[in-house]
Design a protein around this motif. Structure first.
Motif, PDB file in Angstrom:
ATOM      1  N   HIS A 287       0.833  -1.203   0.000  1.00  0.00           N
ATOM      2  CA  HIS A 287       0.000   0.000   0.000  1.00  0.00           C
ATOM      3  C   HIS A 287       0.871   1.259   0.000  1.00  0.00           C
ATOM      4  O   HIS A 287       0.557   2.240  -0.694  1.00  0.00           O
ATOM      5  N   GLU A 288       1.965   1.238   0.764  1.00  0.00           N
ATOM      6  CA  GLU A 288       2.867   2.384   0.784  1.00  0.00           C
ATOM      7  C   GLU A 288       3.461   2.655  -0.592  1.00  0.00           C
ATOM      8  O   GLU A 288       3.785   3.801  -0.927  1.00  0.00           O
ATOM      9  N   LYS A 289       3.613   1.609  -1.393  1.00  0.00           N
ATOM     10  CA  LYS A 289       4.194   1.752  -2.728  1.00  0.00           C
ATOM     11  C   LYS A 289       3.143   2.052  -3.796  1.00  0.00           C
ATOM     12  O   LYS A 289       3.437   2.067  -4.993  1.00  0.00           O
ATOM     13  N   GLY A 290       1.903   2.277  -3.366  1.00  0.00           N
ATOM     14  CA  GLY A 290       0.855   2.682  -4.295  1.00  0.00           C
ATOM     15  C   GLY A 290       0.014   1.559  -4.857  1.00  0.00           C
ATOM     16  O   GLY A 290      -0.887   1.812  -5.665  1.00  0.00           O
ATOM     17  N   LEU A 291       0.278   0.319  -4.433  1.00  0.00           N
ATOM     18  CA  LEU A 291      -0.561  -0.785  -4.887  1.00  0.00           C
ATOM     19  C   LEU A 291      -1.863  -0.809  -4.096  1.00  0.00           C
ATOM     20  O   LEU A 291      -1.883  -0.518  -2.906  1.00  0.00           O
ATOM     21  N   LYS A 292      -2.932  -1.144  -4.766  1.00  0.00           N
ATOM     22  CA  LYS A 292      -4.198  -1.450  -4.117  1.00  0.00           C
ATOM     23  C   LYS A 292      -4.358  -2.964  -4.131  1.00  0.00           C
ATOM     24  O   LYS A 292      -4.114  -3.609  -5.150  1.00  0.00           O
ATOM     25  N   THR A 293      -4.753  -3.546  -3.006  1.00  0.00           N
ATOM     26  CA  THR A 293      -4.805  -4.997  -2.924  1.00  0.00           C
ATOM     27  C   THR A 293      -6.149  -5.468  -2.393  1.00  0.00           C
ATOM     28  O   THR A 293      -6.855  -4.723  -1.718  1.00  0.00           O
ATOM     29  N   PRO A 294      -6.497  -6.718  -2.660  1.00  0.00           N
ATOM     30  CA  PRO A 294      -7.657  -7.334  -2.021  1.00  0.00           C
ATOM     31  C   PRO A 294      -7.252  -7.961  -0.692  1.00  0.00           C
ATOM     32  O   PRO A 294      -6.069  -8.170  -0.423  1.00  0.00           O
ATOM     33  N   CYS A 295      -8.227  -8.263   0.131  1.00  0.00           N
ATOM     34  CA  CYS A 295      -7.985  -9.057   1.340  1.00  0.00           C
ATOM     35  C   CYS A 295      -9.060 -10.131   1.418  1.00  0.00           C
ATOM     36  O   CYS A 295     -10.171  -9.961   0.897  1.00  0.00           O
ATOM     37  N   THR A 296      -8.713 -11.243   2.048  1.00  0.00           N
ATOM     38  CA  THR A 296      -9.596 -12.405   2.032  1.00  0.00           C
ATOM     39  C   THR A 296      -9.767 -12.989   3.424  1.00  0.00           C
ATOM     40  O   THR A 296      -9.041 -12.667   4.358  1.00  0.00           O
ATOM     41  N   MET A 297     -10.739 -13.905   3.531  1.00  0.00           N
ATOM     42  CA  MET A 297     -10.927 -14.711   4.726  1.00  0.00           C
ATOM     43  C   MET A 297     -11.440 -16.074   4.296  1.00  0.00           C
ATOM     44  O   MET A 297     -12.436 -16.164   3.569  1.00  0.00           O
TER      45      MET A 297
ATOM     46  N   THR B 188      -3.851   2.380   6.238  1.00  0.00           N
ATOM     47  CA  THR B 188      -3.275   2.491   4.884  1.00  0.00           C
ATOM     48  C   THR B 188      -4.270   2.883   3.805  1.00  0.00           C
ATOM     49  O   THR B 188      -3.893   3.482   2.800  1.00  0.00           O
ATOM     50  N   GLY B 189      -5.541   2.507   3.968  1.00  0.00           N
ATOM     51  CA  GLY B 189      -6.538   2.759   2.918  1.00  0.00           C
ATOM     52  C   GLY B 189      -6.280   2.003   1.640  1.00  0.00           C
ATOM     53  O   GLY B 189      -6.831   2.344   0.594  1.00  0.00           O
ATOM     54  N   GLY B 190      -5.470   0.939   1.705  1.00  0.00           N
ATOM     55  CA  GLY B 190      -5.047   0.267   0.480  1.00  0.00           C
ATOM     56  C   GLY B 190      -5.860  -0.925   0.041  1.00  0.00           C
ATOM     57  O   GLY B 190      -5.641  -1.455  -1.053  1.00  0.00           O
ATOM     58  N   PHE B 191      -6.804  -1.386   0.872  1.00  0.00           N
ATOM     59  CA  PHE B 191      -7.638  -2.517   0.467  1.00  0.00           C
ATOM     60  C   PHE B 191      -8.815  -2.017  -0.369  1.00  0.00           C
ATOM     61  O   PHE B 191      -9.565  -1.139   0.065  1.00  0.00           O
ATOM     62  N   GLN B 192      -8.979  -2.582  -1.533  1.00  0.00           N
ATOM     63  CA  GLN B 192     -10.104  -2.206  -2.384  1.00  0.00           C
ATOM     64  C   GLN B 192     -11.326  -3.074  -2.155  1.00  0.00           C
ATOM     65  O   GLN B 192     -12.456  -2.634  -2.358  1.00  0.00           O
ATOM     66  N   VAL B 193     -11.091  -4.336  -1.770  1.00  0.00           N
ATOM     67  CA  VAL B 193     -12.200  -5.285  -1.731  1.00  0.00           C
ATOM     68  C   VAL B 193     -11.890  -6.363  -0.701  1.00  0.00           C
ATOM     69  O   VAL B 193     -10.738  -6.751  -0.504  1.00  0.00           O
TER      70      VAL B 193
ATOM     71  N   PRO C 138     -17.570 -18.112  14.759  1.00  0.00           N
ATOM     72  CA  PRO C 138     -17.871 -16.730  14.360  1.00  0.00           C
ATOM     73  C   PRO C 138     -16.975 -15.682  15.010  1.00  0.00           C
ATOM     74  O   PRO C 138     -16.608 -14.696  14.376  1.00  0.00           O
ATOM     75  N   ARG C 139     -16.565 -15.890  16.257  1.00  0.00           N
ATOM     76  CA  ARG C 139     -15.701 -14.908  16.915  1.00  0.00           C
ATOM     77  C   ARG C 139     -14.358 -14.776  16.195  1.00  0.00           C
ATOM     78  O   ARG C 139     -13.759 -13.700  16.187  1.00  0.00           O
ATOM     79  N   HIS C 140     -13.885 -15.872  15.590  1.00  0.00           N
ATOM     80  CA  HIS C 140     -12.631 -15.803  14.842  1.00  0.00           C
ATOM     81  C   HIS C 140     -12.823 -15.009  13.551  1.00  0.00           C
ATOM     82  O   HIS C 140     -11.908 -14.284  13.129  1.00  0.00           O
ATOM     83  N   ARG C 141     -13.976 -15.142  12.935  1.00  0.00           N
ATOM     84  CA  ARG C 141     -14.259 -14.359  11.720  1.00  0.00           C
ATOM     85  C   ARG C 141     -14.324 -12.866  12.071  1.00  0.00           C
ATOM     86  O   ARG C 141     -13.808 -12.029  11.318  1.00  0.00           O
ATOM     87  N   VAL C 142     -14.972 -12.555  13.179  1.00  0.00           N
ATOM     88  CA  VAL C 142     -15.065 -11.150  13.596  1.00  0.00           C
ATOM     89  C   VAL C 142     -13.671 -10.598  13.863  1.00  0.00           C
ATOM     90  O   VAL C 142     -13.325  -9.500  13.409  1.00  0.00           O
ATOM     91  N   ASP C 143     -12.856 -11.342  14.593  1.00  0.00           N
ATOM     92  CA  ASP C 143     -11.490 -10.903  14.877  1.00  0.00           C
ATOM     93  C   ASP C 143     -10.714 -10.662  13.584  1.00  0.00           C
ATOM     94  O   ASP C 143      -9.983  -9.669  13.461  1.00  0.00           O
ATOM     95  N   HIS C 144     -10.871 -11.561  12.628  1.00  0.00           N
ATOM     96  CA  HIS C 144     -10.179 -11.453  11.341  1.00  0.00           C
ATOM     97  C   HIS C 144     -10.542 -10.156  10.621  1.00  0.00           C
ATOM     98  O   HIS C 144      -9.669  -9.402  10.171  1.00  0.00           O
ATOM     99  N   VAL C 145     -11.833  -9.881  10.538  1.00  0.00           N
ATOM    100  CA  VAL C 145     -12.290  -8.672   9.842  1.00  0.00           C
ATOM    101  C   VAL C 145     -11.819  -7.419  10.574  1.00  0.00           C
ATOM    102  O   VAL C 145     -11.404  -6.438   9.936  1.00  0.00           O
ATOM    103  N   LEU C 146     -11.846  -7.433  11.904  1.00  0.00           N
ATOM    104  CA  LEU C 146     -11.454  -6.236  12.653  1.00  0.00           C
ATOM    105  C   LEU C 146      -9.957  -5.953  12.525  1.00  0.00           C
ATOM    106  O   LEU C 146      -9.547  -4.788  12.517  1.00  0.00           O
ATOM    107  N   ARG C 147      -9.134  -7.000  12.418  1.00  0.00           N
ATOM    108  CA  ARG C 147      -7.708  -6.764  12.161  1.00  0.00           C
ATOM    109  C   ARG C 147      -7.524  -6.072  10.806  1.00  0.00           C
ATOM    110  O   ARG C 147      -6.744  -5.120  10.683  1.00  0.00           O
ATOM    111  N   LEU C 148      -8.233  -6.565   9.809  1.00  0.00           N
ATOM    112  CA  LEU C 148      -8.136  -5.961   8.479  1.00  0.00           C
ATOM    113  C   LEU C 148      -8.689  -4.544   8.480  1.00  0.00           C
ATOM    114  O   LEU C 148      -8.136  -3.647   7.828  1.00  0.00           O
ATOM    115  N   ARG C 149      -9.773  -4.322   9.224  1.00  0.00           N
ATOM    116  CA  ARG C 149     -10.373  -2.989   9.295  1.00  0.00           C
ATOM    117  C   ARG C 149      -9.397  -1.991   9.914  1.00  0.00           C
ATOM    118  O   ARG C 149      -9.281  -0.847   9.447  1.00  0.00           O
TER     119      ARG C 149
END
Length: 387
Positions: A206-216, A241-246, A224-235
């Motif tokens: 992201h610092e180098k100007g790339l926009k990337t996806p993120c997955t789970m 960085t603002g670098g995740f597009q999707v 479900p608590r692990h899914r919530v934790d996963h999304v909140l780390r990404l959030r």
């Protein structure tokens, strides 16, 4: 769910307030999928209107030889195994050129962690693919692969990304994330790229100007608590960085089609069930509601089946991933004949049939072409859910 809590969550969502970890767990505990889907649909409509994005892409896996033996993975092979393969760069270019038709805009490249291929193989492959397909964006390599390149090259991730970008890299892929929580991860992952390195590498990108996806990867042994934790780390990383597009929820797969040699490489399937369609839709809805700072949520139809993918568009998703050919990592998501290819026309029909207006995009989510939506003159033609 308690009526008061339901009303409180509705008010927070409609006021644009950020949901908490406790809110996310409460949403997963709700059995009112219609309510949950409708709330997520409000958010996706606020962000993206009646549009469903898609792109015309192809997947290229240059080698399935991998040092790791992740418990969920049927793709990997060890050196010398019957189905192990590694393409010469010339082979990869020839195969990519054969995929070029239908105004292809993206090549998606993911490989095994090959123990013997030299680092130079990877930037050279991108350079030659870009020379052969100058108008095609190269979305290549997971953060796990970049971490592997650090080991085999002696270079830092920053230096590696600089060289790959110079060779034509436009985006990393989102893989290697699976579930970040170590409670689950230690049972499913057999490589050394965990949250700390995955986030470090995407932050650098992201610092180098790339926009990337993120997955789970969901629907295996996690809760479900692990899914919530996963999304909140990404959030939190997205706040920085603002670098995740999707964001792309990927449904864990049983090994339906990859046991030709009699080996069951997916060691999780003996102890777990695949997520149902309802669970998949709940995961899309909760993810859309929690991940308030990512613009898009994508449904990868190969992993969900076509009909569940269409329903996901009413449960928070606004992107239906492209016209894949020969996707080797997983296929036949529902074991009922999910195709391995959809053309542009197939995608247009599916999106309109779900009641939305198709918009073709490129890797950076720049609009290539807008299409007409469902025909309003046809009584039987579905229309977008009104909010």
């Amino acid at each position: 769910m308690d009526v008061g809590l339901k009303r409180e969550l509705e008010e927070k969502v409609r006021a644009g307030e950020r949901l908490t970890r406790e809110d996310g767990i409460a949403l997963y505990e709700s059995d009112d999928l219609a309510w949950l889907g409708g709330l997520a649909h409000e958010v996706r409509t606020r962000k993206n209107g009646d549009v469903v994005h898609f792109n015309v892409n192809r997947h290229l896996n240059m080698t399935n030889v991998c040092t790791a033996s992740c418990a969920y993975c049927s793709f990997q092979r060890k050196p010398g195994e019957k189905d192990a393969y590694t393409m010469r760069i010339e082979e990869a270019v020839k195969l990519a050129k054969a995929m070029e038709g239908e105004n292809l805009t993206e090549l998606h490249i993911v490989n095994g962690l090959h123990p013997n291929l030299p680092w130079r193989y990877y930037p050279r492959s991108l350079r030659e693919l870009k020379a052969a397909l100058p108008n095609v964006s190269l979305k290549a390599f997971t953060a796990t692969e970049i971490h592997h390149f650090e080991t085999i090259s002696g270079l830092s991730a920053s230096e590696i990304l600089d060289e790959l970008i110079d060779a034509g890299l436009e985006s990393l892929t989102g893989g290697g994330a699976e579930i970040f929580d170590w409670e689950v991860r230690q049972h499913i992952v057999d490589h050394r790229t965990h949250w700390e390195d995955w986030s470090r590498i995407h932050r650098l990108a992201h610092e180098k100007g790339l926009k990337t996806p993120c997955t789970m990867l969901y629907g295996h042994i996690e809760e479900p608590r692990h899914r919530v934790d996963h999304v909140l780390r990404l959030r939190e990383l997205q706040d920085e960085t603002g670098g995740f597009q999707v964001f792309i929820p990927l449904r864990y797969q049983h090994d339906f089609v990859d046991m030709k040699d009699g080996k069951v490489r997916n060691r999780l399937q003996a102890r777990t069930q695949m997520a149902t369609g309802a669970e998949a839709l709940k995961t899309f809805a909760v993810s859309r509601l929690l991940f308030d700072n990512v613009p898009h949520v994508k449904v990868f139809w190969v992993m969900h089946g076509v009909q569940t993918a269409q329903l996901a568009l009413q449960h928070g998703a606004d992107d239906m991933d492209g016209s894949v050919v020969e996707y080797k990592i997983t296929h036949d998501a529902d074991n009922y004949g999910t195709p391995n290819k959809l053309t542009r026309e197939d995608l247009l029909d599916l999106i309109r049939d779900a009641g939305f207006r198709p918009v073709e995009r490129n890797t950076r989510y720049e609009i290539i072409r807008e299409y007409d939506g469902p025909d309003p003159a046809r009584r039987e033609s579905p229309q977008p859910m009104r909010v």
